[in-house]
Design an enzyme around this catalytic site. Sequence first.
Site, PDB file in Angstrom:
ATOM      1  CG  HIS A 114      -1.688   1.205   1.487  1.00  0.00           C
ATOM      2  ND1 HIS A 114      -3.035   1.308   1.238  1.00  0.00           N
ATOM      3  CD2 HIS A 114      -1.314   2.416   1.966  1.00  0.00           C
ATOM      4  CE1 HIS A 114      -3.451   2.524   1.553  1.00  0.00           C
ATOM      5  NE2 HIS A 114      -2.422   3.213   2.007  1.00  0.00           N
ATOM      6  CD  GLU A 115       2.018   3.620   3.741  1.00  0.00           C
ATOM      7  OE1 GLU A 115       2.382   4.698   3.244  1.00  0.00           O
ATOM      8  OE2 GLU A 115       0.942   3.484   4.362  1.00  0.00           O
ATOM      9  CG  HIS A 126       0.575   6.257  -0.587  1.00  0.00           C
ATOM     10  ND1 HIS A 126      -0.544   6.857  -1.104  1.00  0.00           N
ATOM     11  CD2 HIS A 126       0.147   5.595   0.518  1.00  0.00           C
ATOM     12  CE1 HIS A 126      -1.595   6.564  -0.348  1.00  0.00           C
ATOM     13  NE2 HIS A 126      -1.200   5.787   0.643  1.00  0.00           N
ATOM     14  CG  ASP A 185      -4.068   6.984   2.005  1.00  0.00           C
ATOM     15  OD1 ASP A 185      -3.145   7.746   2.338  1.00  0.00           O
ATOM     16  OD2 ASP A 185      -3.948   5.751   1.947  1.00  0.00           O
TER      17      ASP A 185
END
Length: 369
Positions: free
Chosen positions: A70-71, A74, A165
């Site tokens: 997930h990170e 980003h 987010d």
Amino acid sequence: MATGRGRQLSLGRIAGIPVYVSPTWFLVAAIITFGGRDLVLDYLPELSDGGAYLVAFLFAVLLYLSVFVHELGHALTALRLGLPVRGITLHFLGGYTEIERDAPTPGRDLVVSAAGPLLSLALGGLGLLAGQAIDDRVLTFLVWELAVANLIVGVFNVLPGLPLDGGHMLRAAVWRFTGDEHRGTVVAARSGQVLAGLVLVLPFALNGGRPELFTIIWAGLVAALLWSGATQALAVGRMRARLPRLDTRTLARKAAPVAPDLPVSEAMRQAHDAGVTSLVIVDSAGRPTGIVSESAVAAIPEQRRPWVTIGQSARSLQHGLILPLDVRGDDLLKAMREMPATEYLVVDAESRVYGVLVTSDVDHALAAR
Ligand SMILES: [Zn+2]
């Protein structure tokens, strides 16, 4: 965001991005491993005790891998858009990616914020599909759990409140439509505070109003993190909105030039006559060599002032103590952070003395409503 790296373990780099893990992760891994054993045995009664612990621990590792992916969503999106990424940190309730947003635009903020949850939701969907195609019971269980974990991470993160987010996305959208970045921050941060409240009461709304103690503690922890993140975002937003007030030209106090060998009492008389409170030491050619510290002067007893020279109360002008007249806003704060002091000399384009910037004046400008 600006947390120290003192208690974090480095895991190396990926695509040039340093990755850290907080030791609190081991605590969460232990809780999942020991707390998950019964759940594993419910679904897989054929496993031994050790096997159940191992599957639960594997799940903890895979869960963190999901958060990491997930990170990474980003981080890689940010790099793609030309935004430098300082690092990815995994901590006990998830992770965060530090991105430098020097020239922010609502469009880029929206894309970078959406990339993480999108990836989580996509992985969750893929996991659900893959779970149906696998025969092995243990593997199916892990893939299924992992899919659910990714869906939870994805859905939770798109909730529209800072620091999540979804909050960043809401902020970008409001900023885009109103053209006002600060309004976007206020709307998204307030929404985050409301979310924190909802998370706190949710366990009582579900479960027939009689939640388990563990659920209450967990909800309280998440609510506290949401609340502090939203409140901090609000404070940072307010400060950023005040940055335009930080104009060296208007904040600098007028200063009187004095020779270093002047007695303190005489220098103070000259300052008083000139109607100024700040003094700058100049050499015989009129070039500034030091700033007189107000607190140092105030500390000299009245009766000693005729016998002490003003030069003794001055701080000599090192590089960072001289600020050009046109530095303002965020740049001014950066310059002050690099060389912390109570007073700075402000010079004009010809390096002539313009005045003295007193740090407490800057603090007041930032704090005033
Ligand atoms: Zn995220």
